[in-house]
Design a protein around this motif. Structure first.
Motif, PDB file in Angstrom:
ATOM      1  N   GLU A 164       2.133  -4.100   0.804  1.00  0.00           N
ATOM      2  CA  GLU A 164       3.066  -3.855   1.931  1.00  0.00           C
ATOM      3  C   GLU A 164       3.025  -2.400   2.344  1.00  0.00           C
ATOM      4  OE1 GLU A 164       6.707  -6.493   0.468  1.00  0.00           O
ATOM      5  OE2 GLU A 164       7.333  -4.660   1.519  1.00  0.00           O
ATOM      6  N   VAL A 165       3.085  -1.564   1.346  1.00  0.00           N
ATOM      7  CA  VAL A 165       3.118  -0.128   1.635  1.00  0.00           C
ATOM      8  C   VAL A 165       1.790   0.342   2.208  1.00  0.00           C
ATOM      9  CG1 VAL A 165       3.287   2.144   0.546  1.00  0.00           C
ATOM     10  CG2 VAL A 165       4.883   0.348  -0.073  1.00  0.00           C
ATOM     11  N   LEU A 166       0.730  -0.182   1.642  1.00  0.00           N
ATOM     12  CA  LEU A 166      -0.599   0.201   2.131  1.00  0.00           C
ATOM     13  C   LEU A 166      -0.741  -0.136   3.609  1.00  0.00           C
ATOM     14  CD1 LEU A 166      -3.091  -0.750  -0.702  1.00  0.00           C
ATOM     15  CD2 LEU A 166      -2.912   1.434   0.465  1.00  0.00           C
ATOM     16  N   LYS A 167      -0.211  -1.296   3.947  1.00  0.00           N
ATOM     17  CA  LYS A 167      -0.300  -1.734   5.356  1.00  0.00           C
ATOM     18  C   LYS A 167       0.405  -0.715   6.246  1.00  0.00           C
ATOM     19  CE  LYS A 167       0.566  -6.037   7.792  1.00  0.00           C
ATOM     20  NZ  LYS A 167       1.228  -7.325   7.745  1.00  0.00           N
ATOM     21  N   LYS A 168       1.571  -0.293   5.811  1.00  0.00           N
ATOM     22  CA  LYS A 168       2.357   0.648   6.628  1.00  0.00           C
ATOM     23  C   LYS A 168       1.639   1.973   6.773  1.00  0.00           C
ATOM     24  CE  LYS A 168       6.624  -0.146   4.719  1.00  0.00           C
ATOM     25  NZ  LYS A 168       7.940   0.370   4.309  1.00  0.00           N
ATOM     26  N   THR A 169       0.953   2.363   5.707  1.00  0.00           N
ATOM     27  CA  THR A 169       0.317   3.684   5.743  1.00  0.00           C
ATOM     28  C   THR A 169      -0.902   3.710   6.652  1.00  0.00           C
ATOM     29  OG1 THR A 169      -1.114   3.202   3.854  1.00  0.00           O
ATOM     30  CG2 THR A 169       1.009   4.200   3.375  1.00  0.00           C
ATOM     31  N   ARG A 170      -1.343   2.497   7.047  1.00  0.00           N
ATOM     32  CA  ARG A 170      -2.568   2.438   7.841  1.00  0.00           C
ATOM     33  C   ARG A 170      -2.289   2.174   9.317  1.00  0.00           C
ATOM     34  NH1 ARG A 170      -7.270   1.114   4.755  1.00  0.00           N
ATOM     35  NH2 ARG A 170      -6.864   1.583   2.596  1.00  0.00           N
ATOM     36  N   SER A 171      -1.142   2.604   9.762  1.00  0.00           N
ATOM     37  CA  SER A 171      -0.762   2.284  11.148  1.00  0.00           C
ATOM     38  C   SER A 171      -1.674   3.002  12.133  1.00  0.00           C
ATOM     39  CB  SER A 171       0.677   2.687  11.399  1.00  0.00           C
ATOM     40  OG  SER A 171       0.767   4.094  11.495  1.00  0.00           O
ATOM     41  N   LYS A 172      -1.845   2.394  13.259  1.00  0.00           N
ATOM     42  CA  LYS A 172      -2.743   2.954  14.278  1.00  0.00           C
ATOM     43  C   LYS A 172      -2.221   4.272  14.817  1.00  0.00           C
ATOM     44  CE  LYS A 172      -5.132  -1.193  15.517  1.00  0.00           C
ATOM     45  NZ  LYS A 172      -5.400  -2.249  16.441  1.00  0.00           N
ATOM     46  N   SER A 173      -0.918   4.388  14.863  1.00  0.00           N
ATOM     47  CA  SER A 173      -0.362   5.638  15.415  1.00  0.00           C
ATOM     48  C   SER A 173      -0.753   6.816  14.545  1.00  0.00           C
ATOM     49  CB  SER A 173       1.151   5.527  15.532  1.00  0.00           C
ATOM     50  OG  SER A 173       1.695   5.292  14.258  1.00  0.00           O
ATOM     51  N   VAL A 174      -0.744   6.592  13.220  1.00  0.00           N
ATOM     52  CA  VAL A 174      -1.119   7.678  12.297  1.00  0.00           C
ATOM     53  C   VAL A 174      -2.583   8.053  12.500  1.00  0.00           C
ATOM     54  CG1 VAL A 174      -1.535   8.178   9.868  1.00  0.00           C
ATOM     55  CG2 VAL A 174       0.610   7.131  10.555  1.00  0.00           C
ATOM     56  N   VAL A 175      -3.408   7.030  12.613  1.00  0.00           N
ATOM     57  CA  VAL A 175      -4.842   7.286  12.781  1.00  0.00           C
ATOM     58  C   VAL A 175      -5.094   8.030  14.093  1.00  0.00           C
ATOM     59  CG1 VAL A 175      -7.088   6.205  13.083  1.00  0.00           C
ATOM     60  CG2 VAL A 175      -5.499   5.301  11.398  1.00  0.00           C
ATOM     61  N   LYS A 176      -4.404   7.582  15.119  1.00  0.00           N
ATOM     62  CA  LYS A 176      -4.587   8.221  16.440  1.00  0.00           C
ATOM     63  C   LYS A 176      -4.222   9.691  16.370  1.00  0.00           C
ATOM     64  CE  LYS A 176      -4.045   4.949  20.133  1.00  0.00           C
ATOM     65  NZ  LYS A 176      -3.176   4.197  20.977  1.00  0.00           N
ATOM     66  N   SER A 177      -3.105   9.952  15.734  1.00  0.00           N
ATOM     67  CA  SER A 177      -2.662  11.353  15.727  1.00  0.00           C
ATOM     68  C   SER A 177      -3.600  12.198  14.866  1.00  0.00           C
ATOM     69  CB  SER A 177      -1.199  11.443  15.285  1.00  0.00           C
ATOM     70  OG  SER A 177      -1.090  11.856  13.991  1.00  0.00           O
ATOM     71  N   THR A 178      -4.173  11.592  13.836  1.00  0.00           N
ATOM     72  CA  THR A 178      -5.121  12.345  13.002  1.00  0.00           C
ATOM     73  C   THR A 178      -6.397  12.639  13.766  1.00  0.00           C
ATOM     74  OG1 THR A 178      -4.251  11.115  11.115  1.00  0.00           O
ATOM     75  CG2 THR A 178      -6.238  12.408  10.748  1.00  0.00           C
ATOM     76  N   ILE A 179      -6.832  11.652  14.540  1.00  0.00           N
ATOM     77  CA  ILE A 179      -8.020  11.874  15.372  1.00  0.00           C
ATOM     78  C   ILE A 179      -7.733  12.977  16.378  1.00  0.00           C
ATOM     79  CG2 ILE A 179      -9.534  10.840  17.116  1.00  0.00           C
ATOM     80  CD1 ILE A 179      -9.174   8.171  15.595  1.00  0.00           C
ATOM     81  N   ARG A 197       8.324   4.183  -2.861  1.00  0.00           N
ATOM     82  CA  ARG A 197       9.132   4.677  -1.731  1.00  0.00           C
ATOM     83  C   ARG A 197       9.000   6.194  -1.633  1.00  0.00           C
ATOM     84  NH1 ARG A 197      13.337   1.599  -2.726  1.00  0.00           N
ATOM     85  NH2 ARG A 197      14.230   3.090  -4.170  1.00  0.00           N
ATOM     86  N   GLN A 198       9.045   6.834  -2.784  1.00  0.00           N
ATOM     87  CA  GLN A 198       8.906   8.288  -2.784  1.00  0.00           C
ATOM     88  C   GLN A 198       7.531   8.697  -2.278  1.00  0.00           C
ATOM     89  OE1 GLN A 198      11.186  10.519  -3.407  1.00  0.00           O
ATOM     90  NE2 GLN A 198      12.776   9.151  -4.138  1.00  0.00           N
ATOM     91  N   LEU A 199       6.521   7.963  -2.707  1.00  0.00           N
ATOM     92  CA  LEU A 199       5.165   8.296  -2.264  1.00  0.00           C
ATOM     93  C   LEU A 199       5.020   8.096  -0.760  1.00  0.00           C
ATOM     94  CD1 LEU A 199       2.819   7.006  -5.090  1.00  0.00           C
ATOM     95  CD2 LEU A 199       2.966   9.316  -4.201  1.00  0.00           C
ATOM     96  N   ILE A 231      -3.139   8.417  -0.352  1.00  0.00           N
ATOM     97  CA  ILE A 231      -3.794   7.182   0.093  1.00  0.00           C
ATOM     98  C   ILE A 231      -4.725   6.677  -1.004  1.00  0.00           C
ATOM     99  CG2 ILE A 231      -5.531   6.306   1.685  1.00  0.00           C
ATOM    100  CD1 ILE A 231      -2.915   6.425   3.023  1.00  0.00           C
ATOM    101  N   GLN A 232      -5.454   7.598  -1.588  1.00  0.00           N
ATOM    102  CA  GLN A 232      -6.368   7.242  -2.685  1.00  0.00           C
ATOM    103  C   GLN A 232      -5.583   6.601  -3.822  1.00  0.00           C
ATOM    104  OE1 GLN A 232      -9.664   8.386  -2.548  1.00  0.00           O
ATOM    105  NE2 GLN A 232     -10.319   7.652  -4.530  1.00  0.00           N
ATOM    106  N   ALA A 233      -4.451   7.196  -4.136  1.00  0.00           N
ATOM    107  CA  ALA A 233      -3.640   6.713  -5.261  1.00  0.00           C
ATOM    108  C   ALA A 233      -3.096   5.319  -4.986  1.00  0.00           C
ATOM    109  CB  ALA A 233      -2.481   7.666  -5.527  1.00  0.00           C
ATOM    110  N   LEU A 234      -2.790   5.057  -3.742  1.00  0.00           N
ATOM    111  CA  LEU A 234      -2.226   3.743  -3.411  1.00  0.00           C
ATOM    112  C   LEU A 234      -3.259   2.638  -3.541  1.00  0.00           C
ATOM    113  CD1 LEU A 234       0.016   4.645  -0.337  1.00  0.00           C
ATOM    114  CD2 LEU A 234       0.747   4.114  -2.645  1.00  0.00           C
ATOM    115  N   GLN A 235      -4.484   3.031  -3.735  1.00  0.00           N
ATOM    116  CA  GLN A 235      -5.528   2.021  -3.874  1.00  0.00           C
ATOM    117  C   GLN A 235      -5.887   1.794  -5.345  1.00  0.00           C
ATOM    118  OE1 GLN A 235      -8.401   3.877  -1.312  1.00  0.00           O
ATOM    119  NE2 GLN A 235      -7.438   3.114   0.543  1.00  0.00           N
ATOM    120  N   MET A 236      -5.159   2.443  -6.250  1.00  0.00           N
ATOM    121  CA  MET A 236      -5.526   2.293  -7.654  1.00  0.00           C
ATOM    122  C   MET A 236      -5.023   0.952  -8.185  1.00  0.00           C
ATOM    123  SD  MET A 236      -2.920   4.501  -9.997  1.00  0.00           S
ATOM    124  CE  MET A 236      -2.846   6.033  -9.159  1.00  0.00           C
TER     125      MET A 236
END
Lengths: 477, 699
Positions: B450-465, B411-413, B433-438
């Motif tokens: 569950e958390v990984l799924k949330k971190t990969r939301s399209k809105s985040v990707v869009k805003s990063t692009i 949760r903190q991460l 993100i790297q750490a969440l894949q360990m």
């Protein structure tokens, strides 16, 4: 008087680096003052040499006056202070300090508007015979009469009395703060062990009191860490580590919030041990490898406990996790990531190691002198501690920490009460009866005091209080 | 805390005035913005009155009740309604008393008013009003808060009391000794073991009484008690060895039955101390090797005083062999033995006292520690390290507590990741993100997923692009955002395709396409899945990216797309095949020469002639294609193109085939045949030129 960086409640006004620069400036100013006093015995008032020396000092004073209303030097028991900061000086200048002491001058304050003429005339009066001066009413009276308005002198008694009063008040408060902190740790450990979330407000309040106390009078609270009260040692250890870490924080001129965060981190560093199974931690014998591994897990358990506790700085979690992760192979827990520990973790680890070494002295059958703890830390620097932090720590805690019993070359026994800028020459309380009565009536002297330029007393050995059957608690608590 | 409200005692008018002004200030700061003149005037007025009051008094204290204020326990404030609301608010925030002392400044008063105006939640986040005032150096104002002296919950307090009651049967009054105990408690040094086994708590009581009565002047009760228990232990060893186990067990019970403070002093202060001293002697060498030593780590972990009978009994047995040293008065000063100072100490002191310039620089850096940025960095690092460690390796499977810990760290991460993304700090976001894949314990995997799924939301990707677009390629910010997207390749690919499909601006589409070519390279399977999308332009972009990937896996999907119903997509496939090149791609292209759409046929034929990575062996499809052509005007152009293409890639077989066009048949259209003949002659010449040097010239 402590070499403190700010007023008792305020933030550190300057960084450690700036403080060191200030110390250098102040020392230079005093050296220049000494030069004028010397030159005044050789040359008449209008002599260019004397004028030049006075101009130099005046310039220096003006430099210092840029950031302050007055430039104040205090002379207490052979030690020179600039405001509240102890200034290291060469032994040769001790004659100058004696000169002031013989004329009952405990403080010299230079005000804005100071002229070179005033300095020269002041030097002239300072070089008069003390008997002659007292016959004329004392040097303070004389310079007032002579219209030297920008130099103010304070007498010795006033300065020492104020310092003494501050110290006494500080000591009383320190023992209350210490007890409060130990009680709080006990309660907190109980609560956490039973899986309850503790309220951190009280812990914060205790830390804040501790920080205030250290800012007021560091030595009093640091002195408490030397009392290894065994039945409460588990709890006292966390408090001792917290005090030492916070004290180092003040020494390094951290601001209040940083010091409080550091103190909190140090207080909580071993909290993970509440998770070690009782049958392991209370085992009445040597632990086997598996049991020791359970104990070694405490940094992880402590960090996990602290993840979720509101009101605790994240640094407490970081320090709890990192405090045993020194560079050696014996560090733990081992992790894949390579990184340099946070400075606070390093400070906590250093304080923890020092605490452990000084506690160990209580148990070893062979005497380990107090400086041996410092020696061991120095030997391990770079491995278990950052070399620079270690240096600062040693300067803060001293080669002879508060509570050390020194045998002096006069045959006397002195109990170290405060550090000075000379690590070999602390302030000591002379013990004669060893029953605690000297705390109120005894003589506290600085080993920096000189007569004719020679030190009056010097340490020649250290004494183990257990072997000598001396109860330090009578003096330090 | 003030409890009772007595009748209103007469208070000086000045007291009322100050209270009125202060309450008004509390209210004003809450309601008005700082730039409103009422705000500053209110503070100023209340400060003036307070300061004046404090010239004759040490302090001014306000007690906070539920609905009113008090001054020295006397209710105060005639404007009850105004005071009521504010008093209620402060009381609800846990404030019970506010004390102003001499020396208070206007700044401090302002700080207090601003702090009181905070919501309860904001106050709680900052650890309460006392902490806030302390941090802001309001040293002349002290606030008493409710519950500040409590650290243990009520339930816990009850639990502790119960435990204490259970563990302690020896109160100061003491239990009545059970019948049958020989109560021969004598003054002096006679020890009575009595009926230890049947009444250990009675024995404990007797021991304590004996200790209280017989301790020496310079000996504490605790020390005497310890000595008595040592004696008892020795007596058991010497005279009751055959019942040793049972006797020591009872002796242990008796220790645990002592009053808590004596019990703790004896067990923690003496018995464990003896143990530690013994172990210290054995582990002396360890002290310098490991700092702190293992023994110290154990010593400082004994938070719990819930010892077992077995533990205490064992310790008592050990203590039997210890000799209690008589306390002796300290010797006179000149007889006190000292350890001479080591000769290297002055040198050590000198070295420690001086800082080199490099060390000063290092100290400067250290002095900045504890600021928000380095706290966050260190915290993230710690959370990451904690993830795989949440499960205790000594446990077979994680327990409930470990699950809870893992969830907390996650949760903190998550929170940190969201924070970094909001700050466009992609470097740190990438680390998380790297750490969440360990790899973590399998039991924790579902939660992690569950958390990984949330971190990969399209809105985040869009805003990063979007962030990527703002910075020039090669800049630090670009690289940072790019690296973050690279950790979310799949999601980035999907989003880029969507963006491209909707983008009107050509330059923007080119930008997205460039990115897609990089990110899509490793997402061939995903691209293949999306080929069934209904939007032709969407699929066309996918085909483009497939072609650019130049992978064998992409070819399989290009083969599928080669028969797409939309002709534009089939055209795009040809481009893609051209980019890929090689024999396998050529075979797909060959089939497209038979496409139902003439345009596609043309493009395929033209492409075949320029196809990279093929030679004469691959000319057969062209020959077959030409064999199937009829001599019609509408097919002429394509036939000629095919002949030209054959000329570019054909070998001897192709040259022989092309001879047929040399013959003009009178019954077929002459013009068309002549055109074909011309084309064939050129093609043959080209082939001959290429193969005329016995094949030394290669395509």
């Amino acid at each position: 008087m402590t070499d403190e960086q700010g007023d008792s409640r305020g933030d550190a006004r300057q960084s450690f680096y700036a403080k060191q620069l200030l110390i250098d400036s102040a020392r230079t100013a005093f050296q220049q003052l000494a030069a004028i006093l010397r030159n005044a015995t050789l040359y008449p008032e209008a002599h260019p040499q004397l004028l030049a020396a006075a101009d130099k000092l005046r310039g220096k004073i003006e430099e210092l006056l840029v950031e302050r209303k007055e430039v104040a030097f205090y002379l207490i028991s052979g030690e020179l202070f600039f405001e509240k900061i102890s200034i290291p000086i060469e032994q040769g200048l001790s004659l100058v300090l004696e000169q002031f002491a013989m004329r009952d001058v405990g403080g010299v304050v230079f005000m804005p508007g100071l002229t070179s003429q005033e300095l020269i005339r002041f030097a002239g009066f300072m070089n008069k015979d003390p008997g002659q001066l007292s016959g004329l009413g004392g040097i303070r009276t004389i310079i007032e009469k002579e219209g030297i308005r920008h130099i103010v002198l304070h007498n010795v008694v006033l300065v020492e009395k104020q310092a003494g009063a501050d110290l006494k008040a500080g000591k009383k408060k320190a023992s209350e703060v210490f007890k409060d902190a130990v009680d709080t740790v006990k309660e907190m450990a109980q609560v956490l062990h039973h899986g309850q979330l503790s309220s951190m407000r009280k812990v914060n309040s205790v830390i804040q009191s501790m920080v205030d106390n250290i800012l007021d009078n560091r030595d009093a609270l640091v002195g408490m860490t030397n009392l290894k009260m065994y039945d409460e040692y588990t709890f006292a250890h966390s408090v001792n580590t917290s005090i030492l870490a916070a004290a180092l924080g003040t020494f390094l001129s951290f601001d209040k919030q940083q010091i409080a965060a550091l103190g909190m981190a140090a207080l909580m560093h071993d909290i993970g041990k509440v998770e070690v199974p009782r049958e392991t931690i209370n085992k009445p014998g040597k632990l086997n490898d598996e049991e020791w591994n359970q104990v070694k897990r405490h940094p992880v358990e402590g960090a996990l406990l602290l993840v979720d506790i509101p009101g605790v700085s994240r640094l407490a979690m970081v320090a709890a996790f990192e405090h045993h992760q020194h560079g050696g192979a014996r560090g733990y827990p081992q992790v894949i990531l390579q990184y340099e520990r946070h400075p606070f973790s390093q400070i906590v680890a250093l304080a923890d190691a020092y605490e452990a070494l000084t506690a160990a002295r209580v148990y070893y059958s062979s005497q380990m002198p107090p400086d041996q703890s410092i020696r061991i830390l120095i030997k391990n620097r770079g491995i278990t501690s950052d070399p620079v932090l270690l240096k600062a720590f040693v300067n803060m805690v001293g080669i002879f920490p508060i509570g050390t019993l020194l045998k002096l070359d006069t045959g006397e026994v002195g109990l170290v009460m405060h550090q000075t800028r000379d690590l070999m020459r602390p302030r000591v309380l002379i013990l004669t009866r060893f029953d605690g009565s000297e705390k109120e009536t005894g003589q506290e002297i600085s080993l920096l005091e000189t007569t004719g330029g020679r030190y009056r007393r010097s340490p020649v050995g250290t004494i183990d209080p257990n072997t000598a059957n001396i109860n330090l608690k009578q003096y330090l608590a | 805390m003030e409890k009772e409200l007595g009748p209103e005692a007469p208070l000086a008018p000045e007291v009322h005035d100050v209270m009125r002004a202060l309450v008004s200030a509390f209210r004003t700061v809450k309601i008005y913005p700082p730039n409103n003149p009422v705000y500053s005037q209110s503070i100023k007025k209340s400060f003036e009155l307070l300061e004046h009051f404090l010239t004759t008094a040490q302090e001014y204290s306000i007690g906070v009740q539920k609905t009113n204020f008090t001054y020295q326990r006397t209710p105060i404030g005639k404007e009850a309604q105004l005071n009521r609301a504010i008093a209620q608010d402060l009381f609800a925030k846990g404030i019970r008393e506010i004390v102003f002392s001499t020396g208070v400044t206007e700044t401090e008063l302002l700080v207090l008013c601003q702090t009181l105006a905070l919501s309860s939640e904001d106050m709680a986040i900052k650890n309460g009003i006392s902490s806030i005032l302390w941090e802001k150096n309001a040293a002349h104002i002290k606030v008493t808060e409710a519950g500040l002296d409590e650290i243990i919950t009520t339930q816990m307090a009850m639990g502790l009391m119960d435990k204490t009651a259970a563990g302690n049967t020896a109160t100061t009054e003491g239990p009545a000794p059970s019948a049958g105990v020989k109560e021969r408690v004598l003054f002096g040094r006679t020890l009575v073991l009595g009926d230890l086994k049947s009444d250990p708590s009675g024995f404990a009581f007797n021991m304590l009484e004996l200790a209280k009565r017989t301790h020496a002047e310079d000996e504490s009760v605790e020390e005497r008690l310890y000595a008595l228990y040592q004696e008892a232990s020795r007596t058991i060893e010497a005279e009751h060895a055959e019942q040793g186990d049972a006797m020591f067990e009872s002796l242990g019970k008796s220790v645990l039955a002592l009053e808590p403070n004596f019990r703790d002093a004896l067990v923690a202060g003496k018995l464990y101390k003896d143990l530690d001293t013994e172990m210290a002697a054995e582990q002396q060498a360890d002290v310098e090797q490991q700092l702190p030593s293992a023994m110290h780590e154990i010593q400082t972990g004994r938070f719990s005083h819930a010892w077992t009978v077995q533990q205490v009994s064992t310790l008592l047995r050990k203590s039997a062999s210890k000799k209690a040293l008589p306390s002796t008065p300290p010797p006179p000063p000149d007889e006190v033995k000292a350890v001479p100072l080591s000769g290297d100490l002055p040198g050590m002191a000198k070295e420690m006292a001086e800082y080199s310039p490099e060390e000063m620089e290092r100290l400067k850096v250290l002095g900045a520690a504890g600021m928000e940025s380095d706290i966050i960095e260190a915290a993230v690092r710690t959370y990451i390290c904690l993830l795989p460690l949440a499960k205790n390796p000594l446990h077979a499977a994680p327990d409930e507590k470990e699950f809870a810990h893992f969830a907390s760290v996650l949760r903190q991460l998550e929170d940190m990741l969201n924070f970094f993304l909001s700050e466009n700090d992609y470097d740190h976001a990438s680390v998380i993100i790297q750490a969440l894949q360990m790899p973590v314990d399998p039991s924790f995997q579902p939660r992690l997923k569950e958390v990984l799924k949330k971190t990969r939301s399209k809105s985040v990707v869009k805003s990063t692009i979007g962030e990527l677009k703002k910075h020039p390629k090669g800049s630090r910010e670009y690289k940072s955002a790019y690296a973050y997207l690279a950790k979310l390749e799949r999601e980035t690919t999907e989003v880029l395709l969507e963006l491209m499909a909707d983008e009107q601006d050509r330059l923007a589409r080119i930008f997205y396409l460039d990115l897609l070519k990089d990110f899509g390279r490793n997402q061939i399977a995903l691209l293949g899945e999306l080929l069934t999308d209904g939007r032709w332009y969407f699929v066309r972009n996918i085909v483009n990216v497939l072609g650019e990937s130049k992978t064998d896996q992409a070819l399989a999907f290009l083969r599928k797309a080669a028969v797409h119903e939309n002709v534009r997509i089939r055209q795009e496939v040809i481009k893609g095949l051209l980019t890929v090149g090689g024999k396998r791609a050529a075979s797909i292209l060959a089939k497209m020469m038979q496409d139902e759409d003439v345009g596609v046929q043309e493009t395929a034929v033209n492409a075949y002639g320029d196809f990279p990575g093929i030679g004469a062996e691959e000319s057969r499809p062209l020959i077959e294609f030409l064999e199937g052509r009829s001599l019609k005007k509408r097919e002429q152009a394509l036939t000629i193109e095919a002949i030209k293409a054959l000329g570019k890639i054909g070998g001897r077989e192709a040259a022989d085939f092309l001879k047929r066009y040399a013959i003009i048949r009178w019954w077929k259209p002459r013009k068309l045949q002549k055109e074909l003949r011309v084309a064939a002659v050129h093609a043959r010449e080209e082939i001959m030129r290429r193969h005329g040097d016995d094949g030394r010239t290669r395509r």
